[in-house]
Write a protein that holds these residues in place. Sequence first.
Motif: not given
Lengths: 150, 200
Positions: A41-42, A44-46, A48-50, A59, A113
């Motif tokens: 979940d972290d 995916r949040a960073v 900002a997409r699948d 990344y 993040r």
Amino acid sequence: MRAIVPLWVALAAHPLHTTLTQLVYRDADRAVEVTIRVFADDFRAVLARDVTDSAAAAYLRTAFTLSDRAGRPLAVVWCGMKRTGDLLWLCLRAPAPQGLSGLRVRVALLFDRYEDQINIVQATYDGRRVSLLFTRGDAAKPLDAPRRRG
Amino acid sequence: MSELTAYVTLGFRHITDLEAMDHILFLLALAAIYRLRDWRDSLWVVTAFTVGHSVTLALAVTGALILPIQLIEFLIPITIVATCVENLVVRDRQQALWGGRYRPVFAGVFGLVHGAGFANYLRSLFVDQIALPLFGFNLGIELGQLVVLVLAAGGLAVVDRAFALATARPRGGVLRLRVVAVSGFVALIAARWAMERSPF
């Protein structure tokens, strides 16, 4: 008081923000294999997409660096990922003909993040195990502790 | 840096991070009733809290205790509210159960709950090598708690001074006022957390 209480309420939900990066030297092909464990979940949040292979690899090109003693970056390549439960295991490989000793590593995952993010690095080589911690703002660190001269 | 040092640092930073407000507020609630000369009592209570962590550690390593994280996250502010209520209800500790010496026991039980929150998270990340990270993390938590306790003692002394000035009473005469103010404030915040995290 009315301003302070909502602020503290907002701060309350506080999971630990940590990743674990393991570097293992493989004698057979004189390469270093890197495994990064990050909560899905972290990550995916960073992103900002699948979380796709290409997004993850892109990344990591900015958030993870490995360089030799002279500061030359190693050719790090993406080697896939797997998911177990809520954890993602990201794989990277790089040739390291000189071994891991003296390599410089930087793990800046999720610093953009979470302010309290701490990234742990464990390196296993030459029969030893070395640990490093990275917090926001840290530059690359050598795997060997600097030796005193004289 | 050794592996153990890395995990001790992780635990220390976690508990002393201002964003870890639930754990800091719990320590503040525990410390709210003590004066500087009661430092031994406060040390017992905080150490009992760590013993609770350690029991959770043992249970987590053996896999004997797996609690849903939503329940733990809900129970943590409940332990804070309960501590504040105890602060407010028990006025005369000499006359209380066991001469008021039951506090380390409930601090230990509450430590079990708080520790379960850490254990769940760390077990997920260090799935194949849980013992050393959990041990180091708890050791760092204990060291961090001692730092928080010292800072809380300083903060409470300032509160006493402010109340003494405001009420023109000697500093020794404002303890009850401080207990009510600090416990009430902390309970209010923790109650909001409990409502927000309620799984029911």
